[in-house]
Write an enzyme that holds these catalytic residues in place. Sequence first.
Site, short mmCIF file in Angstrom:
data_model
loop_
_atom_site.label_atom_id
_atom_site.label_comp_id
_atom_site.label_asym_id
_atom_site.label_seq_id
_atom_site.Cartn_x
_atom_site.Cartn_y
_atom_site.Cartn_z
N HIS A 18 0.85 -1.08 -0.06
CA HIS A 18 0.01 0.03 0.05
C HIS A 18 0.96 1.12 0.12
O HIS A 18 1.95 1.23 0.79
CB HIS A 18 -0.99 0.04 1.32
CG HIS A 18 -1.48 1.39 1.49
ND1 HIS A 18 -0.77 2.20 2.62
CD2 HIS A 18 -2.43 2.20 1.16
CE1 HIS A 18 -1.57 3.37 2.78
NE2 HIS A 18 -2.55 3.45 1.79
N HIS A 73 12.66 -1.42 3.69
CA HIS A 73 12.69 -0.29 4.92
C HIS A 73 13.84 0.46 4.52
O HIS A 73 13.86 1.72 4.85
CB HIS A 73 12.79 -1.16 6.25
CG HIS A 73 11.78 -1.37 6.93
ND1 HIS A 73 10.90 -0.73 7.51
CD2 HIS A 73 10.87 -2.75 6.65
CE1 HIS A 73 9.87 -1.18 7.80
NE2 HIS A 73 9.75 -2.73 7.55
#
Length: 297
Positions: free
Chosen positions: A99, A138
């Site tokens: 998302h 990340h």
Amino acid sequence: MDTAPIREYFTRLQERIVGELEKFDGKPFRRDAWGRGTSILLEEGDFFERGGVNFSHVTGDSMPASATAHRPELAGRRFEAMGVSLVMHPRNPYCPTTHMNVRCFVATKDGEAPVWWFGGGMDLTPYYGFAEDAQHFHRTCKEALAPFNLEADDDVHARYKKWCDEYFYLKHRQEARGIGGIFFDDLNEGGFDRCFALTQSVGDRFTAAYLPLCERRRDLPYTDRERDFQAYRRGRYVEFNLVWDRGTLFGLQSGGRTESILMSLPPVVKWRYDWRPEAGTPEEKLYTDFLPPRDWV
């Protein structure tokens, strides 16, 4: 306040991301223009089972309740909100759902200066965890935020990662939706130019964060077992979006297009009563090694 440059960026971002996703999948997305935006989506693609990239630009005479929950002093103001929001659900269970959202909000009142802020982020929802994939995602998020620390000892990435871990959390289940990423809202610190640039940096790095993971895993073989677990974990995705997500609530409360808002829901989902993964299985490892928040970079 001139919002034309913001709208121009968001519409260009939508088209660029769709172009890269179409190239990766191999099938064209469907373009569906409606009164206050454009939904560009794919169902039954070669790689993506369902997904879409939406642009919306909505205005109203009174702020919806979901937008004033954290800023009650703005209740009753006119508003203008625009942004790009996407959710992609691959078919292969070894490839994660993702998302991303970037948005801008402006609240106005006669005789007063406009109140503006940006928000957004991106997060990853794997069904089977791979440490190198989590690290790549990340790390890319951290690189997107690196230029925007306000002071020498500031760490914007650490703050927005923690915010993401706390936001994408199913309180009624006491478990995370996925492995997080970055999330920010009500962003106006450091001035307009900094906030707009930060938002662009996040949007511009989405495909670099996500598509390499899909490329690594797209040809991994899977069986009904993995598809079954994927459908079960997708249930958590549905629960979060319908129960907790502020974007879903805002879209519905502001008169947004229901088909576009609920495009984020996966096509195949399952629920079971009080199910637990077997000890020592890859399914259990998702719960023990990936869902609990941790520092991946």
